[in-house]
Design a protein around this motif. Structure first.
Motif, PDB file in Angstrom:
ATOM      1  N   ALA A 194       6.761   1.478  -2.669  1.00  0.00           N
ATOM      2  CA  ALA A 194       6.969   0.263  -3.313  1.00  0.00           C
ATOM      3  C   ALA A 194       5.516  -0.276  -3.802  1.00  0.00           C
ATOM      4  N   LEU A 195       5.496  -0.953  -5.064  1.00  0.00           N
ATOM      5  CA  LEU A 195       4.423  -1.584  -5.344  1.00  0.00           C
ATOM      6  C   LEU A 195       4.860  -3.031  -5.522  1.00  0.00           C
ATOM      7  N   ARG A 196       3.709  -3.999  -5.212  1.00  0.00           N
ATOM      8  CA  ARG A 196       4.280  -5.587  -5.388  1.00  0.00           C
ATOM      9  C   ARG A 196       5.695  -5.698  -5.012  1.00  0.00           C
ATOM     10  N   GLY A 197       6.080  -5.065  -3.842  1.00  0.00           N
ATOM     11  CA  GLY A 197       7.298  -5.358  -3.248  1.00  0.00           C
ATOM     12  C   GLY A 197       8.366  -5.007  -4.221  1.00  0.00           C
ATOM     13  N   GLN A 198       8.263  -4.329  -5.139  1.00  0.00           N
ATOM     14  CA  GLN A 198       9.292  -3.579  -5.812  1.00  0.00           C
ATOM     15  C   GLN A 198       9.178  -1.992  -5.974  1.00  0.00           C
ATOM     16  N   ALA A 199      10.322  -1.453  -6.056  1.00  0.00           N
ATOM     17  CA  ALA A 199      10.611  -0.035  -6.290  1.00  0.00           C
ATOM     18  C   ALA A 199       9.714   0.506  -7.519  1.00  0.00           C
ATOM     19  N   ALA A 200       9.204   1.628  -7.586  1.00  0.00           N
ATOM     20  CA  ALA A 200       8.187   2.073  -8.409  1.00  0.00           C
ATOM     21  C   ALA A 200       8.528   3.443  -8.695  1.00  0.00           C
ATOM     22  N   THR A 201       8.270   4.021  -9.955  1.00  0.00           N
ATOM     23  CA  THR A 201       8.193   5.447 -10.052  1.00  0.00           C
ATOM     24  C   THR A 201       7.036   5.803 -10.885  1.00  0.00           C
ATOM     25  N   LEU A 202       6.742   7.111 -10.909  1.00  0.00           N
ATOM     26  CA  LEU A 202       5.853   7.742 -11.891  1.00  0.00           C
ATOM     27  C   LEU A 202       6.776   8.628 -12.753  1.00  0.00           C
ATOM     28  N   ASP A 203       6.499   7.857 -14.052  1.00  0.00           N
ATOM     29  CA  ASP A 203       7.330   8.873 -15.172  1.00  0.00           C
ATOM     30  C   ASP A 203       6.545   9.646 -15.817  1.00  0.00           C
ATOM     31  N   ARG A 262      -1.763  -3.406  -1.451  1.00  0.00           N
ATOM     32  CA  ARG A 262      -2.125  -4.042  -0.338  1.00  0.00           C
ATOM     33  C   ARG A 262      -3.453  -4.860  -0.266  1.00  0.00           C
ATOM     34  N   ILE A 263      -4.493  -4.086  -0.630  1.00  0.00           N
ATOM     35  CA  ILE A 263      -5.859  -4.651  -0.363  1.00  0.00           C
ATOM     36  C   ILE A 263      -5.924  -5.707  -1.682  1.00  0.00           C
ATOM     37  N   GLU A 264      -5.341  -5.497  -2.673  1.00  0.00           N
ATOM     38  CA  GLU A 264      -5.431  -6.606  -3.790  1.00  0.00           C
ATOM     39  C   GLU A 264      -4.463  -7.797  -3.483  1.00  0.00           C
ATOM     40  N   HIS A 265      -3.482  -7.300  -2.783  1.00  0.00           N
ATOM     41  CA  HIS A 265      -2.482  -8.662  -2.031  1.00  0.00           C
ATOM     42  C   HIS A 265      -3.463  -9.564  -1.149  1.00  0.00           C
ATOM     43  N   LEU A 266      -4.067  -9.056  -0.351  1.00  0.00           N
ATOM     44  CA  LEU A 266      -5.037  -9.580   0.654  1.00  0.00           C
ATOM     45  C   LEU A 266      -6.055 -10.292   0.053  1.00  0.00           C
ATOM     46  N   GLU A 267      -6.842  -9.578  -0.820  1.00  0.00           N
ATOM     47  CA  GLU A 267      -7.635 -10.109  -1.679  1.00  0.00           C
ATOM     48  C   GLU A 267      -7.370 -11.401  -2.249  1.00  0.00           C
ATOM     49  N   GLN A 268      -6.251 -11.279  -3.040  1.00  0.00           N
ATOM     50  CA  GLN A 268      -5.892 -12.592  -3.820  1.00  0.00           C
ATOM     51  C   GLN A 268      -5.411 -13.686  -2.996  1.00  0.00           C
ATOM     52  N   ALA A 269      -4.764 -13.340  -1.936  1.00  0.00           N
ATOM     53  CA  ALA A 269      -4.368 -14.258  -0.819  1.00  0.00           C
ATOM     54  C   ALA A 269      -5.687 -15.161  -0.248  1.00  0.00           C
ATOM     55  N   MET A 270      -6.569 -14.402  -0.063  1.00  0.00           N
ATOM     56  CA  MET A 270      -7.972 -15.024   0.524  1.00  0.00           C
ATOM     57  C   MET A 270      -8.413 -16.009  -0.576  1.00  0.00           C
ATOM     58  N   GLN A 271      -8.497 -15.318  -1.804  1.00  0.00           N
ATOM     59  CA  GLN A 271      -9.139 -16.268  -2.763  1.00  0.00           C
ATOM     60  C   GLN A 271      -8.131 -17.350  -2.975  1.00  0.00           C
ATOM     61  N   THR A 272      -6.999 -17.281  -3.161  1.00  0.00           N
ATOM     62  CA  THR A 272      -6.223 -18.376  -3.213  1.00  0.00           C
ATOM     63  C   THR A 272      -6.169 -19.483  -2.258  1.00  0.00           C
ATOM     64  N   ARG A 273      -6.367 -19.224  -0.919  1.00  0.00           N
ATOM     65  CA  ARG A 273      -6.481 -19.999  -0.013  1.00  0.00           C
ATOM     66  C   ARG A 273      -7.766 -20.728   0.005  1.00  0.00           C
ATOM     67  N   ASP A 274      -8.853 -20.176  -0.171  1.00  0.00           N
ATOM     68  CA  ASP A 274     -10.293 -20.702  -0.291  1.00  0.00           C
ATOM     69  C   ASP A 274     -10.255 -21.792  -1.544  1.00  0.00           C
ATOM     70  N   GLU A 275      -9.755 -21.443  -2.471  1.00  0.00           N
ATOM     71  CA  GLU A 275      -9.576 -22.224  -3.721  1.00  0.00           C
ATOM     72  C   GLU A 275      -8.828 -23.570  -3.218  1.00  0.00           C
ATOM     73  N   ILE A 276      -7.607 -23.427  -2.449  1.00  0.00           N
ATOM     74  CA  ILE A 276      -6.972 -24.571  -2.292  1.00  0.00           C
ATOM     75  C   ILE A 276      -7.627 -25.258  -1.273  1.00  0.00           C
ATOM     76  N   SER A 277      -8.496 -24.768  -0.315  1.00  0.00           N
ATOM     77  CA  SER A 277      -9.178 -25.581   0.339  1.00  0.00           C
ATOM     78  C   SER A 277     -10.533 -26.227  -0.198  1.00  0.00           C
ATOM     79  N   ARG A 278     -11.030 -25.825  -1.268  1.00  0.00           N
ATOM     80  CA  ARG A 278     -12.064 -26.357  -2.046  1.00  0.00           C
ATOM     81  C   ARG A 278     -11.228 -27.616  -3.067  1.00  0.00           C
TER      82      ARG A 278
END
Lengths: 241, 242
Positions: free
Chosen positions: B123-132, B165-181
């Motif tokens: 699964a990618l971004r929480g969705q089923a995925a295929t290679l076509d 996974r790593i993109e999700h974590l990185e974006q979550a951190m960025q969003t959180r820090d942006e909200i703190s600022r």
């Protein structure tokens, strides 16, 4: 057994203790690589670091130094996405960071090696290791440290997924920072540096990047950590206007 | 390091791992993976596709427009091969004689795609995925290359999931820090504490139907430009609309 398997096996034996996985990884790396210390930090592009683990107090101080100064091997490793190897801080290596170099040596550190924690071009932070004696890492040691960095990435992703699952099962709370409870629970976070940056930017009428520089300059001039200064800004004990 | 595995089936996996080392986003990584499928898995057109809960597909990356057209037909007809469990395979050997999805098959044939193979990824971004994999010829995907295709999909699936996974974590951190600022900006403008500033952002978010994360982005990008007078347009007290 692959090197990564050996590392994970070794961590599994330590899990019973009351220590976090990232802390265990740092300690294990110290033992197997003959290090004086190791640390893991999450980072962002402005060089704000969030410590996840440190083998001891000095490992934490070294990272804190870079957070405050805005310079050092971790920041270079994160920004370049490449290894930063400084086998002798007292030589040319230390001159690269006029603030960090002497301060790290003052703590008794002679060699520092920083590994960016990244998958592809996406970067999360750094795994930094150091020794009290000067000297390069042998090829085998470089490789093993890289394996530790790979395991560190997997641990960070694992901790985040665990908390995502946990928070999905719970209703959203209404705490001060319930924006992303999974992230807050997985990694003890300190929002004050970011909050203080926002406050200082309004106070001084400058951009956020400049506001962070002002906080750092203030910390440097008053010989305090960025965390302390940020705390005072949020408490309104310091103003920038 | 993580992506390189000894593989009995001949596949240039180290090349795939090296190419993915440049990826800056999941989309970028998917483009690299689709390109790899083109050169190493014998497809004329390849793509990485995700499926929402309703089964509608969207492309993370395709190497040719025709695959987008095929999925547009599939979504319009609500018929055609789609979401698959990881490790599963669907092969359509000749779209001119498609029995399972007649209308979609006819459309695929009109677009010049005569055979296809879909491989289920993680699964990618929480969705089923295929290679076509698509071919302009019929019967391009037989049983002789099935193991190699599945091994390729396995490598691609694991690599993309790791980047996801790593993109999700990185974006979550960025969003959180942006909200703190943004929180800090509100704290200063309105002389409130951190909790009140957060409550303020939430209230504005609810009344304006704009996500807190977007509000934070707007506030901080305004502050980054450093041109607005922080006092003039923001005299309103917490609780009133901005």
């Amino acid at each position: 057994m692959t090197a990564v398997t050996e590392i994970v096996m070794s961590l599994m034996d330590g899990v019973a203790e009351e220590t976090s996985l990232p802390d265990l990884l740092c300690r294990d790396a110290c033992r197997r690589l003959g290090l004086s210390g190791a640390g893991i930090a999450l980072m962002d592009s402005s060089g704000v670091m969030e410590q996840i683990a440190g083998s001891d107090e000095r490992a934490r101080t070294l990272e804190n130094l870079q957070l405050t100064l805005g310079e050092g091997p971790c920041i270079d490793a994160y920004q370049s996405g490449s290894l930063v190897l400084t086998p002798d801080l007292s030589g040319d290596g230390g001159k690269r960071w006029p603030g960090y170099g002497p301060a790290a040596q003052g703590l008794g550190v002679r060699a520092v090696f920083c590994y960016p924690l990244r998958i592809g071009g996406i970067r999360l932070g750094v795994f930094d290791i150091f020794r009290d004696r000067a000297g390069t890492l042998e090829d085998e040691e470089l490789g093993l440290a890289l394996d530790y960095a790979d395991v560190a990435i997997l641990i960070l992703l694992h901790l985040h997924s665990l908390e995502l699952e946990r928070s999905a099962a719970k209703p959203v709370g209404d705490s001060v920072r319930a924006v992303d409870p999974a992230l807050d629970n997985a990694f003890r976070s300190h929002p004050e540096v970011h909050q203080a940056t926002g406050m200082a930017s309004v106070q001084a009428g400058v951009g956020l990047r400049e506001a962070l520089l002002m906080l750092r300059a203030h910390a440097f001039a008053s010989d305090r950590t960025l965390d302390d200064v940020a705390h005072d800004v949020v408490d309104r004990a310091i103003r920038f206007s | 390091m993580i992506l390189v595995v000894d593989e009995p089936v001949a596949l240039p996996v180290p090349e795939l791992a090296a190419a993915l080392d440049e990826a800056h986003t999941l989309e970028h990584a998917s483009r690299i993976a689709a390109g790899f499928a083109l050169t190493s898995l014998d497809a004329d057109v390849a793509g990485v596709i995700t499926y929402d809960a309703d089964g509608s597909s969207s492309a993370l990356a395709v190497t040719g427009q025709v695959l987008l057209d095929l999925h547009a037909e599939r979504n319009a007809l609500a018929s055609g091969p789609g979401a698959l469990p990881c490790g599963s395979v669907i092969t359509v050997s000749d779209t001119r004689h498609g029995e399972r999805w007649p209308e979609w098959s006819a459309a695929a044939a009109r677009h010049g795609v005569l055979s296809l193979r879909l491989l289920g990824l993680q699964a990618l971004r929480g969705q089923a995925a295929t290679l076509d994999l698509c071919s302009h010829r019929a019967d391009s995907f037989g049983s002789d290359d099935l193991a190699r295709h599945m091994a390729g999909a396995e490598h691609i699936g694991l690599a993309l999931r790791l980047i996801d996974r790593i993109e999700h974590l990185e974006q979550a951190m960025q969003t959180r820090d942006e909200i703190s600022r943004a929180q800090g900006i509100v704290m200063e403008r309105h002389s409130v504490n951190a909790a009140e500033a957060m409550a303020f952002l939430r209230r504005v978010s609810q009344s304006s139907q704009v996500k807190v994360r977007q509000l934070a982005r707007d506030l901080t990008s305004e502050a980054t430009s450093g041109v607005t007078d922080p006092d003039v347009p923001h005299k309103s007290a917490p609780g009133s609309h901005e």
